[in-house]
Design an enzyme around this catalytic site. Structure first.
Site, short mmCIF file in Angstrom:
data_model
loop_
_atom_site.label_atom_id
_atom_site.label_comp_id
_atom_site.label_asym_id
_atom_site.label_seq_id
_atom_site.Cartn_x
_atom_site.Cartn_y
_atom_site.Cartn_z
N GLU A 112 0.28 -5.33 -5.22
CA GLU A 112 0.85 -5.50 -3.85
C GLU A 112 1.00 -4.18 -2.95
OE1 GLU A 112 2.30 -7.37 -1.53
OE2 GLU A 112 1.98 -9.42 -2.24
N ASP A 113 1.05 -4.37 -1.48
CA ASP A 113 1.48 -3.11 -1.08
C ASP A 113 2.54 -3.27 -0.07
OD1 ASP A 113 0.38 -5.27 0.84
OD2 ASP A 113 0.20 -3.62 2.38
N THR A 127 -6.40 -4.56 6.57
CA THR A 127 -5.76 -5.22 7.65
C THR A 127 -4.24 -5.18 7.92
OG1 THR A 127 -5.94 -6.92 5.83
CG2 THR A 127 -7.68 -7.13 7.69
N ASP A 186 -2.81 -9.22 -3.66
CA ASP A 186 -2.65 -9.73 -2.43
C ASP A 186 -3.84 -9.24 -1.58
OD1 ASP A 186 -1.00 -9.84 0.01
OD2 ASP A 186 -0.92 -7.68 0.08
N LEU A 187 -3.75 -9.48 -0.54
CA LEU A 187 -5.01 -9.19 0.49
C LEU A 187 -4.71 -8.24 1.44
CD1 LEU A 187 -8.04 -9.82 1.32
CD2 LEU A 187 -6.93 -11.45 2.90
N ASP A 188 -3.99 -8.25 2.20
CA ASP A 188 -3.80 -7.25 3.55
C ASP A 188 -2.92 -6.09 2.93
OD1 ASP A 188 -4.62 -9.01 5.71
OD2 ASP A 188 -2.88 -10.25 5.50
N SER A 196 -2.41 -14.32 -0.99
CA SER A 196 -1.96 -13.83 0.29
C SER A 196 -1.34 -14.86 1.16
CB SER A 196 -3.45 -13.40 1.00
OG SER A 196 -3.14 -13.16 2.35
N ALA A 197 -0.38 -14.48 1.94
CA ALA A 197 0.47 -15.24 2.86
C ALA A 197 -0.27 -15.65 3.86
CB ALA A 197 1.76 -14.47 3.14
N LYS A 237 5.48 -6.59 6.37
CA LYS A 237 4.28 -6.83 5.39
C LYS A 237 4.70 -7.95 4.33
CE LYS A 237 2.39 -2.06 5.86
NZ LYS A 237 2.32 -0.83 5.18
N LYS A 270 6.96 -14.91 0.27
CA LYS A 270 7.33 -13.65 -0.42
C LYS A 270 8.68 -13.10 0.28
CE LYS A 270 2.43 -12.56 -1.21
NZ LYS A 270 1.46 -11.72 -0.76
C1 BG6 Z 1 0.34 -11.27 4.81
C2 BG6 Z 1 0.56 -9.90 5.78
O1 BG6 Z 1 -0.78 -10.78 3.95
O2 BG6 Z 1 0.08 -12.36 5.94
C3 BG6 Z 1 1.48 -10.24 6.87
O3 BG6 Z 1 0.97 -8.68 4.97
C4 BG6 Z 1 1.15 -11.50 7.76
O4 BG6 Z 1 1.80 -9.19 7.73
C5 BG6 Z 1 1.08 -12.67 6.77
O5 BG6 Z 1 2.24 -11.95 8.74
C6 BG6 Z 1 0.36 -13.87 7.58
O6 BG6 Z 1 -0.80 -13.60 7.88
P1 BG6 Z 1 -1.52 -14.50 9.07
O7 BG6 Z 1 -2.80 -13.91 9.02
O8 BG6 Z 1 -1.53 -15.96 8.62
O9 BG6 Z 1 -0.93 -14.22 10.32
MG MG Z 2 -0.03 -6.96 1.75
#
Ligand code: BG6
Ligand code: MG
Length: 216
Positions: free
Chosen positions: A172-173, A18, A10-12, A117-118, A46, A148
């Protein structure tokens, strides 16, 4: 005995912090709407998409039916504007401890790496961190139908890596992210709070605590 051939990140909140910026941006939008966004509500945001996060915030403020679809798109875009301002200053020094060493260790061991990552901002963030070329594959969240905790994004990553899910590990976090990894039939690593991530196969406080031998 695990036989890990691929690790899907996962990224964030895993590669860089972030997750905190997402929180601050939602908090600001929440203040404008008169809906408090605290850490507890943020935990549920998240890992889930921008629009789903907005829906949860509106629901928590008892305002689920108050906005049209277009107004919700505008609110989500406003939050993204606040978020983009916050991430504008990130540099490679914002890579979380242990990430680069782990990526290097995986590469040396011939283990493939992917990003699931989403976030639609993931390519921009990876670029800012100087990590754009450090993953073998990256899933485009625009191609994913179910976010997710559905396993789709992790299964897509395994498919792109040409690996069977049981040869993959996900990191993942978010509680929703760990559930997605588990439902994909992969081994799950949770990074962060043990209480939130108790359904992970293995939990570490930070990636500094994860070594290749832990991967089985
Ligand atoms: C996920 C985050 O990685 O990305 C979520 O954990 C976030 O909090 C989702 O809503 C979508 O991100 P973005 O940058 O497309 O708004
Ligand atoms: Mg995350």
């Amino acid at each position: 005995m695990l036989n890990i051939k691929g690790v899907i990140f996962d990224l964030d909140g895993v590669i860089t912090d972030t997750a905190e910026f997402h929180f601050l941006a939602w908090k600001q939008l929440g203040e404008e709407l008169g809906i408090p966004v605290n850490k507890e509500l943020n935990e549920q945001l998240k890992g889930i998409s921008r629009i789903e996060s907005l829906e949860k915030i509106l629901e928590s403020g008892g305002r689920a039916g108050s906005y049209t679809a277009n107004e919700k798109i505008e609110l989500a875009a406003r939050k993204n504007g606040y978020y983009l301002r916050l991430i504008d200053s990130i540099t490679p020094s914002d890579i979380l401890p242990g990430v680069e060493a782990l990526l290097q260790e995986l590469r040396q061991a011939g283990i493939r790496t992917g990003l699931a990552s989403a976030s639609h901002n993931a390519p921009f963030i990876l670029d800012r961190l100087g990590l754009s070329h450090d993953f073998d594959i990256m899933v485009d969240p625009g191609e994913i139908g179910r976010g997710k905790p559905d396993p789709e994004i992790f299964l897509t990553a395994a498919h792109l890596l040409q690996l069977s899910p049981d040869n993959c590990m996900g990191i993942e976090d978010a509680a929703a992210g760990v559930e997605a990894i588990n439902r994909a039939g992969m081994h799950s690593i949770g990074v962060g709070d043990r209480a939130v991530l108790s359904h992970a196969n293995y939990v570490v406080e930070s990636l500094l605590g994860l070594r290749l031998q832990d991967l089985g």
